[in-house]
Design a protein around this motif. Structure first.
Motif, PDB file in Angstrom:
ATOM      1  N   HIS A 297      52.397  51.324  37.866  1.00  0.00           N
ATOM      2  CA  HIS A 297      51.663  50.528  38.830  1.00  0.00           C
ATOM      3  C   HIS A 297      50.401  50.913  38.871  1.00  0.00           C
ATOM      4  CE1 HIS A 297      55.410  49.520  40.531  1.00  0.00           C
ATOM      5  NE2 HIS A 297      55.719  50.573  40.611  1.00  0.00           N
ATOM      6  N   SER A 298      49.795  52.143  38.338  1.00  0.00           N
ATOM      7  CA  SER A 298      48.327  52.413  38.576  1.00  0.00           C
ATOM      8  C   SER A 298      47.623  51.774  37.268  1.00  0.00           C
ATOM      9  CB  SER A 298      48.272  54.083  38.254  1.00  0.00           C
ATOM     10  OG  SER A 298      48.686  54.361  36.691  1.00  0.00           O
ATOM     11  N   LEU A 299      48.284  51.202  36.302  1.00  0.00           N
ATOM     12  CA  LEU A 299      47.481  50.502  35.206  1.00  0.00           C
ATOM     13  C   LEU A 299      46.468  49.491  35.689  1.00  0.00           C
ATOM     14  CD1 LEU A 299      49.560  52.379  33.650  1.00  0.00           C
ATOM     15  CD2 LEU A 299      49.801  50.218  32.044  1.00  0.00           C
ATOM     16  N   PRO A 300      46.876  48.425  36.447  1.00  0.00           N
ATOM     17  CA  PRO A 300      45.959  47.300  36.759  1.00  0.00           C
ATOM     18  C   PRO A 300      44.479  47.899  37.249  1.00  0.00           C
ATOM     19  CG  PRO A 300      48.227  46.870  37.639  1.00  0.00           C
ATOM     20  CD  PRO A 300      48.307  48.347  37.211  1.00  0.00           C
ATOM     21  N   ALA A 301      44.648  49.184  38.136  1.00  0.00           N
ATOM     22  CA  ALA A 301      43.261  49.761  38.648  1.00  0.00           C
ATOM     23  C   ALA A 301      42.369  50.444  37.623  1.00  0.00           C
ATOM     24  CB  ALA A 301      43.614  50.727  39.820  1.00  0.00           C
ATOM     25  N   ARG A 302      43.476  51.062  36.843  1.00  0.00           N
ATOM     26  CA  ARG A 302      42.572  51.735  35.586  1.00  0.00           C
ATOM     27  C   ARG A 302      41.860  50.722  34.649  1.00  0.00           C
ATOM     28  NH1 ARG A 302      44.762  56.992  34.419  1.00  0.00           N
ATOM     29  NH2 ARG A 302      46.600  57.447  35.839  1.00  0.00           N
ATOM     30  N   ILE A 303      42.472  49.663  34.494  1.00  0.00           N
ATOM     31  CA  ILE A 303      41.749  48.775  33.755  1.00  0.00           C
ATOM     32  C   ILE A 303      40.919  47.935  34.305  1.00  0.00           C
ATOM     33  CG2 ILE A 303      42.446  46.366  32.393  1.00  0.00           C
ATOM     34  CD1 ILE A 303      45.133  47.466  31.926  1.00  0.00           C
ATOM     35  N   ALA A 304      40.859  47.818  35.674  1.00  0.00           N
ATOM     36  CA  ALA A 304      39.758  47.168  36.469  1.00  0.00           C
ATOM     37  C   ALA A 304      38.552  48.007  36.413  1.00  0.00           C
ATOM     38  CB  ALA A 304      40.254  46.857  37.939  1.00  0.00           C
ATOM     39  N   PHE A 305      38.727  49.283  36.572  1.00  0.00           N
ATOM     40  CA  PHE A 305      37.783  50.091  36.362  1.00  0.00           C
ATOM     41  C   PHE A 305      37.085  50.264  35.153  1.00  0.00           C
ATOM     42  CE2 PHE A 305      36.121  54.431  34.992  1.00  0.00           C
ATOM     43  CZ  PHE A 305      35.158  54.582  35.792  1.00  0.00           C
ATOM     44  N   THR A 306      37.791  49.972  34.070  1.00  0.00           N
ATOM     45  CA  THR A 306      37.062  49.928  32.574  1.00  0.00           C
ATOM     46  C   THR A 306      36.207  48.813  32.542  1.00  0.00           C
ATOM     47  OG1 THR A 306      38.942  50.995  31.639  1.00  0.00           O
ATOM     48  CG2 THR A 306      37.664  49.634  30.191  1.00  0.00           C
ATOM     49  N   ASN A 307      36.742  47.552  33.110  1.00  0.00           N
ATOM     50  CA  ASN A 307      35.714  46.279  33.088  1.00  0.00           C
ATOM     51  C   ASN A 307      34.754  46.289  33.841  1.00  0.00           C
ATOM     52  OD1 ASN A 307      37.449  45.045  31.146  1.00  0.00           O
ATOM     53  ND2 ASN A 307      38.917  44.173  32.632  1.00  0.00           N
ATOM     54  N   THR A 308      34.833  47.063  34.959  1.00  0.00           N
ATOM     55  CA  THR A 308      33.700  47.052  35.963  1.00  0.00           C
ATOM     56  C   THR A 308      32.475  48.409  35.293  1.00  0.00           C
ATOM     57  OG1 THR A 308      35.157  46.808  37.867  1.00  0.00           O
ATOM     58  CG2 THR A 308      32.995  47.857  38.286  1.00  0.00           C
ATOM     59  N   TYR A 309      33.165  49.377  34.699  1.00  0.00           N
ATOM     60  CA  TYR A 309      32.090  50.252  34.355  1.00  0.00           C
ATOM     61  C   TYR A 309      31.295  49.756  33.047  1.00  0.00           C
ATOM     62  CZ  TYR A 309      30.636  55.006  32.848  1.00  0.00           C
ATOM     63  OH  TYR A 309      29.848  55.949  32.464  1.00  0.00           O
ATOM     64  N   PHE A 310      32.123  48.978  32.136  1.00  0.00           N
ATOM     65  CA  PHE A 310      31.603  48.650  30.775  1.00  0.00           C
ATOM     66  C   PHE A 310      31.122  47.288  30.762  1.00  0.00           C
ATOM     67  CE2 PHE A 310      34.129  52.202  29.594  1.00  0.00           C
ATOM     68  CZ  PHE A 310      33.107  53.103  28.842  1.00  0.00           C
ATOM     69  N   GLY A 311      31.499  46.455  31.979  1.00  0.00           N
ATOM     70  CA  GLY A 311      30.996  45.101  31.945  1.00  0.00           C
ATOM     71  C   GLY A 311      32.010  43.981  31.183  1.00  0.00           C
ATOM     72  N   GLY A 312      33.276  44.392  30.913  1.00  0.00           N
ATOM     73  CA  GLY A 312      34.039  43.492  30.264  1.00  0.00           C
ATOM     74  C   GLY A 312      33.365  42.577  29.467  1.00  0.00           C
ATOM     75  N   ASP A 313      33.902  41.348  29.186  1.00  0.00           N
ATOM     76  CA  ASP A 313      33.481  40.297  28.307  1.00  0.00           C
ATOM     77  C   ASP A 313      31.952  39.490  28.676  1.00  0.00           C
ATOM     78  OD1 ASP A 313      34.446  38.713  30.404  1.00  0.00           O
ATOM     79  OD2 ASP A 313      35.458  37.519  29.057  1.00  0.00           O
ATOM     80  N   ASN A 314      31.457  40.359  29.727  1.00  0.00           N
ATOM     81  CA  ASN A 314      30.082  39.890  30.156  1.00  0.00           C
ATOM     82  C   ASN A 314      28.957  41.331  30.131  1.00  0.00           C
ATOM     83  OD1 ASN A 314      27.803  38.302  30.915  1.00  0.00           O
ATOM     84  ND2 ASN A 314      28.352  38.799  33.046  1.00  0.00           N
ATOM     85  N   PRO A 315      29.160  41.987  28.786  1.00  0.00           N
ATOM     86  CA  PRO A 315      28.500  43.353  28.859  1.00  0.00           C
ATOM     87  C   PRO A 315      26.858  43.258  29.028  1.00  0.00           C
ATOM     88  CG  PRO A 315      29.229  42.691  26.709  1.00  0.00           C
ATOM     89  CD  PRO A 315      29.777  41.716  27.638  1.00  0.00           C
ATOM     90  N   HIS A 316      26.316  44.189  29.724  1.00  0.00           N
ATOM     91  CA  HIS A 316      24.938  44.084  29.726  1.00  0.00           C
ATOM     92  C   HIS A 316      24.354  44.966  28.568  1.00  0.00           C
ATOM     93  CE1 HIS A 316      25.429  42.861  33.963  1.00  0.00           C
ATOM     94  NE2 HIS A 316      26.347  43.815  33.930  1.00  0.00           N
TER      95      HIS A 316
END
Length: 399
Positions: A297-316
């Motif tokens: 159950h913790s996986l969605p939050a962990r993955i959301a953090f990764t995308n927020t931190y690194f930018g996902g497919d819209n990286p800066h």
């Protein structure tokens, strides 16, 4: 097993290319030595001072400027950049983390349809038919016959062993698509040739099933495997082995990253998947709890953090060249179009009908024209970075 062999093969080719790059910098081969860098064990916890030795992949992965690289490969001062990395070629780089990566097998299916690489509607149809037949045989209780047909090391009486069997069979196709024409055991063209060959040998209602059996036999023979290991219990035991000389060290580390950062679970519950719906997200994420005590159950939050931190497919990012192949399943998590929502520069190269990291392989006379052209574009980008960086270094030195 098949995926691991494909990754090992790609790693070996990467090392060979690194040696060639070294030669291009006029450095004798006998001066090439294996080196290590001290890497923090946890980049996100400053209270954790533990480290581990890591083999650096700086020159191959990016235009780098660290002192060890400069010293070993004799870069000139003009190519010794002020920052750790000036520019990078992100080949087949998935920059967006995703829990349920069902798109992976969707692209596999589309690639098996692609006539330009040897696929066809008949090929995809036979693959679907074959997996449906295997599942039907298992569900109807013909477990011993299935084990005999596919040369299994164990009788898959346990449901998890049956899932292991289905995953092993799916890996044949997934590996062939991901590394098509890059020296893997079989290309899409060869694989589809076996699944669609018109012969009297298999002209019955079990035709597709028998062709899959034949394909599995070829893989076992080529891999020199006496039988197909489908023991879930053995897989778990191997993955739990944390000793220094564990045989599946890389796989355990990768699994930990999927649980804590990436997801990337290549599921088959979507209707577009050409394999078996037995490959579920629930069963794959169960490993996180079994191996590391990490709640599913913790996986969605962990993955959301990764995308927020690194930018996902819209990286800066800047000075990053994103390169992707047309049949590579990982392209769906990468950057495939120039520009971002904020208008920042994102440069991309899309190579039609090529697979994962094809641009990083050695040149061959059989390379597609799209791949040859892409390599030329990449070289121009890197040359421009080097030229610009050298000029900036010179200007700073004279200011």
């Amino acid at each position: 097993m098949i995926k691991r062999r494909a990754r090992d093969n790609q790693l070996q080719k990467n090392k060979q290319l690194l040696l060639k790059l070294t030669v291009s910098f006029h450095q004798p081969l006998h001066h090439v030595k294996e080196g290590w860098i001290v890497q923090p064990l946890d980049h996100f916890n400053q209270q954790n001072s533990n480290t581990f030795p890591q083999f650096p992949n700086l020159v191959y992965g990016a235009v780098a400027s660290s002192a060890p690289v400069k010293a070993k490969l004799d870069f000139s001062e003009y190519n010794n950049f002020p920052n750790l990395v000036y520019g990078a070629v992100a080949s087949s780089a998935p920059v967006k983390a995703k829990l349920d990566f069902s798109e992976y097998n969707n692209v596999v299916g589309l690639s098996l349809l692609n006539e330009a690489v040897g696929g066809s509607e008949k090929c995809l149809s036979k693959v679907r038919e074959a997996f449906a037949a295997v599942k039907e045989a298992l569900m109807s209780g013909n477990i011993n016959q299935v084990a005999s047909d596919f040369g299994c090391c164990q009788i898959p009486k346990d449901p998890y062993d049956q899932i292991e069997l289905m995953q092993s069979l799916a890996d044949i196709f997934m590996g062939a698509v991901q590394y098509n024409e890059e020296g893997v055991l079989m290309s899409i063209n060869e694989l589809c040739g076996i699944m669609t060959n018109s012969s009297q040998e298999y002209q019955d209602e079990m035709e597709a099933y028998n062709r899959l059996v034949k394909l599995s036999q070829i893989y076992r023979f080529t891999s020199k495997e006496p039988c197909l290991d489908i023991s879930y219990e053995k897989s778990m035991k191997d993955l739990m082995d944390t000793s220094v000389h564990a045989g599946r060290r890389g796989e355990r580390q990768w699994t930990y990253q999927t649980c804590t950062e990436f997801g990337f679970y290549q599921t088959c519950e979507d209707a577009t998947c050409p394999f078996s719906g037995m490959l579920t997200l629930q069963d794959q994420t169960k490993l996180c709890t079994t191996l590391f005590g990490i709640s599913q159950h913790s996986l969605p939050a962990r993955i959301a953090f990764t995308n927020t931190y690194f930018g996902g497919d819209n990286p800066h990012t800047h000075s990053i060249l994103y390169v992707n192949g047309g049949i590579d399943p990982w392209k769906t998590l990468s950057v495939v179009q120039d520009g971002t929502e904020e208008g920042e520069e994102a440069q991309t190269i899309f190579i039609k009908d090529t697979a994962h990291c094809a641009d990083m392989s050695s040149r061959r006379v059989t390379d597609r024209s799209s791949l040859t052209k892409a390599r030329q574009e990449i070289e121009k980008h890197v040359a421009n970075w080097l030229k610009t960086a050298a000029q900036e270094k010179l200007e700073k030195g004279t200011s």
